[in-house]
Enzyme design. Structure first.
Site, mmCIF file in Angstrom:
data_model
loop_
_atom_site.group_PDB
_atom_site.id
_atom_site.type_symbol
_atom_site.label_atom_id
_atom_site.label_comp_id
_atom_site.label_asym_id
_atom_site.label_seq_id
_atom_site.Cartn_x
_atom_site.Cartn_y
_atom_site.Cartn_z
ATOM 1 N N GLU A 191 -12.705 6.855 -7.074
ATOM 2 C CA GLU A 191 -11.603 6.853 -8.034
ATOM 3 C C GLU A 191 -11.706 5.578 -8.868
ATOM 4 O O GLU A 191 -12.552 4.707 -8.602
ATOM 5 C CB GLU A 191 -10.236 6.928 -7.312
ATOM 6 C CG GLU A 191 -9.081 7.180 -8.281
ATOM 7 C CD GLU A 191 -7.785 7.630 -7.601
ATOM 8 O OE1 GLU A 191 -7.786 7.920 -6.397
ATOM 9 O OE2 GLU A 191 -6.770 7.705 -8.321
ATOM 10 N N HIS B 221 -13.345 10.266 -9.603
ATOM 11 C CA HIS B 221 -12.097 10.992 -9.323
ATOM 12 C C HIS B 221 -11.083 10.523 -10.373
ATOM 13 O O HIS B 221 -10.282 9.619 -10.143
ATOM 14 C CB HIS B 221 -11.604 10.673 -7.904
ATOM 15 C CG HIS B 221 -10.365 11.425 -7.511
ATOM 16 N ND1 HIS B 221 -10.404 12.639 -6.880
ATOM 17 C CD2 HIS B 221 -9.045 11.138 -7.664
ATOM 18 C CE1 HIS B 221 -9.167 13.069 -6.656
ATOM 19 N NE2 HIS B 221 -8.321 12.165 -7.128
ATOM 20 N N ASP C 90 -5.007 9.425 -11.206
ATOM 21 C CA ASP C 90 -3.790 10.240 -11.307
ATOM 22 C C ASP C 90 -2.988 9.799 -12.535
ATOM 23 O O ASP C 90 -3.336 8.847 -13.213
ATOM 24 C CB ASP C 90 -2.954 10.118 -10.023
ATOM 25 C CG ASP C 90 -2.460 8.699 -9.770
ATOM 26 O OD1 ASP C 90 -3.175 7.742 -10.128
ATOM 27 O OD2 ASP C 90 -1.352 8.522 -9.220
ATOM 28 N N ASP D 239 -20.885 9.752 -5.452
ATOM 29 C CA ASP D 239 -20.523 9.984 -6.854
ATOM 30 C C ASP D 239 -20.127 11.452 -7.044
ATOM 31 O O ASP D 239 -20.824 12.216 -7.709
ATOM 32 C CB ASP D 239 -21.702 9.601 -7.763
ATOM 33 C CG ASP D 239 -21.359 9.824 -9.225
ATOM 34 O OD1 ASP D 239 -20.160 9.877 -9.554
ATOM 35 O OD2 ASP D 239 -22.303 9.953 -10.048
HETATM 36 O O1 G3I Z 1 -2.815 -3.158 5.553
HETATM 37 C C1 G3I Z 1 -3.845 -2.635 6.386
HETATM 38 C C2 G3I Z 1 -4.530 -3.750 7.137
HETATM 39 O O2 G3I Z 1 -3.601 -4.357 7.979
HETATM 40 C C3 G3I Z 1 -5.721 -3.184 7.894
HETATM 41 O O3 G3I Z 1 -6.442 -4.228 8.488
HETATM 42 C C4 G3I Z 1 -6.652 -2.420 6.962
HETATM 43 C C5 G3I Z 1 -7.771 -1.739 7.725
HETATM 44 O O4 G3I Z 1 -8.321 -0.683 6.982
HETATM 45 O O5 G3I Z 1 -5.910 -1.429 6.298
HETATM 46 C C6 G3I Z 1 -4.855 -1.927 5.501
HETATM 47 O O6 G3I Z 1 -4.222 -0.865 4.862
HETATM 48 C C7 G3I Z 1 -4.901 -0.289 3.775
HETATM 49 C C8 G3I Z 1 -3.993 -0.354 2.573
HETATM 50 O O7 G3I Z 1 -4.604 0.288 1.481
HETATM 51 C C9 G3I Z 1 -3.697 -1.800 2.161
HETATM 52 O O8 G3I Z 1 -4.834 -2.440 1.680
HETATM 53 C C10 G3I Z 1 -5.221 1.167 4.108
HETATM 54 O O9 G3I Z 1 -6.181 1.230 5.134
HETATM 55 C C11 G3I Z 1 -5.755 1.863 2.875
HETATM 56 O O10 G3I Z 1 -5.890 3.252 3.162
HETATM 57 C C12 G3I Z 1 -4.830 1.664 1.709
HETATM 58 O O11 G3I Z 1 -5.448 2.214 0.583
HETATM 59 C C13 G3I Z 1 -4.686 2.311 -0.597
HETATM 60 C C14 G3I Z 1 -4.616 3.777 -1.042
HETATM 61 O O12 G3I Z 1 -3.970 3.871 -2.297
HETATM 62 C C15 G3I Z 1 -3.873 4.656 -0.060
HETATM 63 O O13 G3I Z 1 -2.548 4.247 0.085
HETATM 64 C C16 G3I Z 1 -5.404 1.503 -1.663
HETATM 65 O O14 G3I Z 1 -5.307 0.118 -1.323
HETATM 66 C C17 G3I Z 1 -4.777 1.745 -3.022
HETATM 67 O O15 G3I Z 1 -5.578 1.107 -3.991
HETATM 68 C C18 G3I Z 1 -4.695 3.234 -3.317
HETATM 69 O O16 G3I Z 1 -4.010 3.391 -4.532
HETATM 70 C C19 G3I Z 1 -4.006 4.688 -5.102
HETATM 71 C C20 G3I Z 1 -2.537 5.063 -5.328
HETATM 72 O O17 G3I Z 1 -1.914 5.223 -4.074
HETATM 73 C C21 G3I Z 1 -2.389 6.320 -6.189
HETATM 74 N N1 G3I Z 1 -3.149 6.189 -7.420
HETATM 75 C C22 G3I Z 1 -4.555 5.957 -7.188
HETATM 76 C C23 G3I Z 1 -4.771 4.650 -6.431
HETATM 77 C C24 G3I Z 1 -6.237 4.330 -6.249
HETATM 78 O O18 G3I Z 1 -6.869 5.136 -5.290
HETATM 79 O O1 9MR Z 2 -5.704 12.425 -6.901
HETATM 80 C C1 9MR Z 2 -5.032 11.615 -5.951
HETATM 81 C C2 9MR Z 2 -5.509 10.185 -6.041
HETATM 82 O O2 9MR Z 2 -5.160 9.633 -7.299
HETATM 83 C C3 9MR Z 2 -4.970 9.349 -4.899
HETATM 84 O O3 9MR Z 2 -5.589 8.085 -4.864
HETATM 85 C C4 9MR Z 2 -5.197 10.036 -3.591
HETATM 86 C C5 9MR Z 2 -4.594 9.277 -2.413
HETATM 87 O O4 9MR Z 2 -3.221 9.159 -2.556
HETATM 88 O O5 9MR Z 2 -4.682 11.341 -3.595
HETATM 89 C C6 9MR Z 2 -5.268 12.176 -4.575
HETATM 90 O O6 9MR Z 2 -4.664 13.438 -4.548
HETATM 91 C C7 9MR Z 2 -5.078 14.291 -3.528
HETATM 92 C C8 9MR Z 2 -3.974 14.408 -2.488
HETATM 93 O O7 9MR Z 2 -3.745 13.178 -1.853
HETATM 94 C C9 9MR Z 2 -4.320 15.475 -1.470
HETATM 95 N N1 9MR Z 2 -4.593 16.732 -2.117
HETATM 96 C C10 9MR Z 2 -5.698 16.652 -3.085
HETATM 97 C C11 9MR Z 2 -5.371 15.665 -4.161
HETATM 98 C C12 9MR Z 2 -6.478 15.604 -5.196
HETATM 99 O O8 9MR Z 2 -7.719 15.330 -4.626
#
Ligand code: G3I
Ligand code: 9MR
Length: 562
Positions: free
Chosen positions: A540, A489, A164, A531
């Site tokens: 991503e 992604h 993103d 992929d």
């Molecule tokens: O903290 C809990 C933990 O207590 C539990 O045991 C574990 C079990 O799955 O989950 C943990 O939470 C996770 C959290 O990350 C912390 O590590 C969630 O399941 C997991 O869904 C969450 O994922 C994060 C994701 O965003 C959704 O919020 C990723 O770490 C994080 O790298 C990712 O970051 C995104 C940004 O929001 C937007 N930009 C892209 C980026 C990469 O995908």
């Molecule tokens: O593109 C977004 C990505 O960078 C984030 O990691 C992800 C989770 O927050 O969300 C993606 O955006 C999606 C959104 O959450 C739901 N609608 C579709 C978007 C693109 O796939």
């Protein structure tokens, strides 16, 4: 028997050091010999026997290892098992991962906001400037007397976070800490990494020039009036799959909070140390960084418990913010990290109690929401120069790091692929490949402390994991190896009309969570990867995943040379 390339042979698709460990994992139950051949298959140069079978507790698959560490010849080869097939080619030579160190670092140039990428540096991935970010709105959640909601600040530069186009302070924190630490740990070798970026001709190493692009953005995220730091610079909702210059959504800075402010303080304190070396090229920068860090620290002391909670903010403010939340529930580790970087930079003991209070708890592998171990890495690195107060605790600090590494090595023999990564299904989190890289880093620090080569050996096993010796057979860095991600992604890679994805990017990796609801071939934890560009939960890319990749590959190259 006519043979073809087989996906059942999993190995580092880039290669091995002549005197380093060399292992392939083969999905087979059969006892067999294996052979190392030249790439035309005309000469057999080495042979051995597959090791005893191990059942992968996660997938049930039976795996045997081929160990050819005692084969030292330099060149490009393939591994052959008559009943299975040929491996992808691999190279044995000194400096075999140097180009990977270059490309994974170069990927940050492609993530830059507020600058056109020109073909001289970007090749076929040249593109127009995205996001000047000179007209950023103060979101109501961030409003103050001096900056009412709807007023404008300028907040240019920085790297896009991931696939993103938003810019998040918390995730920049661990990313910058990891890259700055790489420079501090291996200055000599990192200075030989040339990424061909616009600043390459100046007297500053390319690694630091790249870091500066994000540092200068981060500095704009601090409210200069009070020292607090905004959580992120973001659209209200994610952009579509378009090039960065085509985006039109308004962008905001949102709520100042304790964790973002402490991450900022840590980065600025460390940056001030690093850039102090360049007074002529960067006059005043080191001082500004330190002042910003100290101001941030004071804000955090006055506002010690302000969390970022996106739901709450959306209940109280418009517009709703639905982009990456980077919500962290505990700020304990950020206090330790910020205090540590300020302590090491200033040598002021007033920061030490914040470090001391947490000294009895075991460490964990760093992630964006858990940065305490970064503090211990810094304390260990500066061991001999710490004040008396800190020096007394150095043995215990280093013991914490070696214990973390020893935990990683526990029962590693049972891991079917012979890697530290993947001992349990729990390792396959969102961004699992960054866990593999961060585990590798912990082992590198343990090696630096003890000089026990077992740590280094297993740090390499995780590099092998990322580059192909794993449950899917992917080499997870774009543009590297024979089977690598083609459809990350990643908005620019999707929208630019060029077949090849932008190179040097580490895909998140296997994650059975399937939070994106895309189509996956399986739910098995270590194989749940696709992929396809739909898959943000496995495919991503992100700056905080690439940073430990850059660190691990660069550190292993540097240590191999020393
Ligand atoms: O903290 C809990 C933990 O207590 C539990 O045991 C574990 C079990 O799955 O989950 C943990 O939470 C996770 C959290 O990350 C912390 O590590 C969630 O399941 C997991 O869904 C969450 O994922 C994060 C994701 O965003 C959704 O919020 C990723 O770490 C994080 O790298 C990712 O970051 C995104 C940004 O929001 C937007 N930009 C892209 C980026 C990469 O995908
Ligand atoms: O593109 C977004 C990505 O960078 C984030 O990691 C992800 C989770 O927050 O969300 C993606 O955006 C999606 C959104 O959450 C739901 N609608 C579709 C978007 C693109 O796939």
């Amino acid at each position: 028997l006519s043979q073809t390339t087989s996906d059942k042979i999993r190995l580092n698709q880039i290669g091995f050091y002549p005197n380093g460990p060399k292992t392939a994992a083969i999905i087979t139950a059969e006892e067999s010999s294996f052979y190392i051949l030249n790439t035309t298959h005309t000469d057999t140069l080495f042979s051995g026997k597959l090791q005893k079978p191990v059942t992968n507790a996660i997938s049930g698959k039976i795996v045997r290892l081929a160990d050819f560490s005692s084969f030292h010849k330099q060149g490009t080869f393939i591994l052959s098992i008559p009943a299975v097939g040929y491996s992808y080619p691999f190279t044995i030579k000194n400096n075999v991962h140097h180009l990977l160190a270059v490309s994974t670092l170069k990927s940050y140039y492609y993530q830059r906001a507020s600058i056109p990428l020109i073909s001289k540096f970007a090749g076929q991935w040249a593109r127009a400037e995205g996001h000047p970010d000179t007209q950023i709105l103060i979101h109501p959640s961030a409003a103050s007397a001096n900056h009412p909601a709807g007023t404008i600040i300028s907040s240019s530069r920085g790297w896009y976070d991931a696939g993103d186009y938003n810019k998040y302070i918390v995730n920049s924190g661990i990313t910058m800490g990891t890259l700055l630490s790489l420079y501090e740990d291996f200055p000599k070798y990192t200075e030989t990494i040339h990424t061909n970026i616009p600043e390459s001709q100046n007297a500053i190493p390319d690694l630091l020039d790249e870091i500066l692009w994000n540092l200068r953005w981060m500095l704009t995220m601090q409210d200069a009036e009070d020292g607090g730091v905004y959580h992120k610079l973001t659209n209200a909702s994610f952009d579509g799959m378009i090039m960065p210059d085509r985006t039109i959504k308004p962008r905001y800075v949102v709520k100042k909070n304790t964790i973002a402010t402490l991450d900022f303080a840590a980065v600025m304190a460390q940056a001030s140390r690093v850039f102090r070396k360049y007074p002529k090229q960067l006059p005043g920068l080191a001082d500004s960084c330190l002042q910003s860090a100290q101001k941030a620290w004071i804000w955090a002391q006055n506002n010690p418990e302000v969390l970022y909670q996106q739901n709450l903010i959306n209940q109280q403010n418009d517009p709703d913010i639905t982009t990456g939340s980077y919500e962290d529930k505990s700020n304990k580790d950020e206090w330790v990290w910020a205090a540590t970087e300020l302590y090491v930079t200033t040598k002021d003991n007033k920061y030490y109690p914040y470090i001391k209070q947490d000294l009895d708890n075991a460490l964990s592998i760093p992630s964006w929401n858990q940065v305490r171990t970064l503090a211990y890495y810094t304390l260990s690195r500066y061991g001999s120069t710490l004040t008396q107060t800190g020096k007394k605790d150095l043995p215990s600090i280093q013991k914490h790091i070696t214990s973390l590494a020893d935990n990683l090595l526990k029962d590693v023999e049972m891991q079917p692929y012979g890697t530290v990564m993947g001992k349990t299904a729990k390792d396959y989190i969102w961004g699992s490949n960054s866990l593999a890289a961060n585990q590798g880093i912990a082992l590198v620090y343990a090696y630096q402390i003890t000089h026990n080569s077992r740590y280094l050996h297993y740090a390499l096993s995780n590099l092998d994991f990322i580059l192909g010796r794993n449950g899917t057979g992917y080499c997870y860095v774009t543009g590297s190896g024979s089977k690598s991600p083609h459809h990350p992604h990643h908005r620019p890679s999707i929208a630019d009309g060029i077949d090849a994805p932008i190179p040097g990017l580490l895909a998140g990796g296997a994650n059975p969570g399937q939070q994106d609801k895309c189509e996956y071939p399986t739910t098995i934890a270590d194989e749940c990867y696709a992929d396809i560009d739909c898959s943000y939960a496995t495919n991503e890319i992100a700056i905080n995943w690439n940073a430990p990749m850059v660190y691990l590959v660069t550190a292993l190259e540097a240590l191999q040379r020393s």
